[in-house]
Design an enzyme around this catalytic site. Structure first.
Site, short mmCIF file in Angstrom:
data_model
loop_
_atom_site.label_atom_id
_atom_site.label_comp_id
_atom_site.label_asym_id
_atom_site.label_seq_id
_atom_site.Cartn_x
_atom_site.Cartn_y
_atom_site.Cartn_z
N ARG A 248 23.15 29.35 28.49
CA ARG A 248 21.86 30.02 28.71
C ARG A 248 20.98 29.22 29.66
NH1 ARG A 248 16.47 29.37 28.93
NH2 ARG A 248 16.55 27.99 27.12
N ASP A 249 20.47 28.10 29.21
CA ASP A 249 19.54 27.32 30.02
C ASP A 249 20.22 26.78 31.27
OD1 ASP A 249 17.16 26.16 30.70
OD2 ASP A 249 17.40 24.41 29.42
N CYS B 264 15.00 25.03 34.81
CA CYS B 264 14.08 26.07 34.34
C CYS B 264 13.59 26.86 35.55
CB CYS B 264 12.90 25.47 33.60
SG CYS B 264 11.66 26.68 33.11
N HIS C 222 15.31 17.17 29.98
CA HIS C 222 15.85 17.35 31.33
C HIS C 222 15.97 15.97 31.99
CE1 HIS C 222 15.40 21.85 31.97
NE2 HIS C 222 15.01 21.64 30.74
N HIS D 157 14.97 18.43 23.38
CA HIS D 157 15.58 19.05 24.56
C HIS D 157 15.01 18.34 25.79
CE1 HIS D 157 16.80 22.75 26.99
NE2 HIS D 157 15.99 22.12 27.81
N ASN E 70 19.59 19.55 33.10
CA ASN E 70 19.52 19.29 31.67
C ASN E 70 20.29 18.01 31.35
OD1 ASN E 70 18.28 21.64 30.06
ND2 ASN E 70 19.60 22.69 31.53
#
Length: 292
Positions: free
Chosen positions: A10-11, A236, A205, A203, A245
């Site tokens: 997803r991300d 993002c 980055h 989470h 990420n």
């Protein structure tokens, strides 16, 4: 033992210009499961016109292996996203909001309070079903537009999400602004306010090269659930230069070297990262797959 929440499907993929087929996404997720990953953010129920890479959420979920020991999560940002999600067999709703008014106004044209008012209703309705609800708090360690976000504000947003029915909270460093000392302070403040029983995830980055350092700081502060992305894929689409990420196989390698279990097979993760890089047809950010 730590829990890996794999966000690459997803991300990771949502920030890629290349559109990946539904079948390749399903193959990627199957490879991740085969490597031992059990918590996967697989899809996003957002406007397909805004994020076309995620337009096939319902179709993809139908192709995925159905296993009781695998948890699939889907990003929900609105009431319409919830309606779509509830029509699927997704296990967890990942309801996300940023804690910065500047960020929220630029990307959603509403303040944080306005967003929480709507999303609290989404959380309550989702929690009333058989699906779990996870609250994701973006810009928790800083905003690219206004700089520092007061910790009191981040804590207040988390409290409203928990009161609405979230069973867990994940703090997201949306543009990679965190540092290890800051991470320790934020985690400590969360446990002080909500208790050590809070299911807290992080989470990060790797925008400024501190992804693994921040994960280690979180681990040393008591956190045991971490988001990461295979091959370091992603970023993002709503934040400037939020590339990279924290990389799954690099993180797993770090923990295995420390003698900390992850429940995953590192060699298979590296193979999956190399496989994905070939499909994306560009160099990806993971370091371990470049080191033989």
């Amino acid at each position: 033992m730590i829990e890996v929440c794999e966000v690459g499907p997803r991300d990771g993929l949502q920030n890629e210009k290349k559109l990946v087929s539904t079948e390749v996404k399903a193959e990627l997720i199957t490879k991740l499961i085969d490597a031992g990953i059990r918590n996967i953010e697989a899809v996003s129920f957002v406007n397909p016109k805004v994020v076309p890479q995620m337009a096939d959420a319902e179709e993809l979920l139908k192709l995925l292996p159905k296993r009781e020991d695998v948890r699939y999560g889907g990003l929900v940002l609105s009431r319409s996203g919830l309606e779509r999600a509830l029509q699927t067999d997704i296990d967890f709703l990942h309801v996300a909001v940023t804690t910065s008014d500047s960020f929220n106004l630029r990307n959603a044209k509403r303040t944080v309070d306005q967003a929480i008012d709507e999303l609290s209703k989404v959380i309550k309705e989702g929690a009333a079903t058989s699906k779990g609800v996870s609250g994701i708090l973006g810009t928790a360690f800083g905003c690219p537009f206004e700089g520092k976000v007061p910790l009191t504000k981040v804590l207040a947003v988390a409290e409203r999400f928990l009161n609405a029915g979230c069973s867990e909270i994940t703090l997201a460093d949306t543009t990679g602004m965190a540092n290890p000392i800051q991470v320790q302070g934020v985690v400590s403040a969360f446990y002080d306010q909500f208790g050590k029983d809070l299911s807290l995830g992080l989470h990060f980055h790797n925008t400024r090269g501190l992804g693994l350092a921040n994960i280690l700081a979180g681990y040393q502060s008591g956190v045991r659930r971490f988001d990461s992305s295979i091959a370091g894929l992603g970023g993002c689409p709503f934040a400037p230069k939020a590339v990279g990420n924290a990389c799954t196989e690099d993180m797993v390698n770090m923990f295995h070297g420390m003698g900390v279990g992850t429940g995953t097979e590192l060699d298979q993760l590296i193979d999956t990262a190399i496989w994905l890089e070939n499909h994306m047809e560009r160099p990806l950010d993971g370091m371990l797959m470049k080191a033989n």
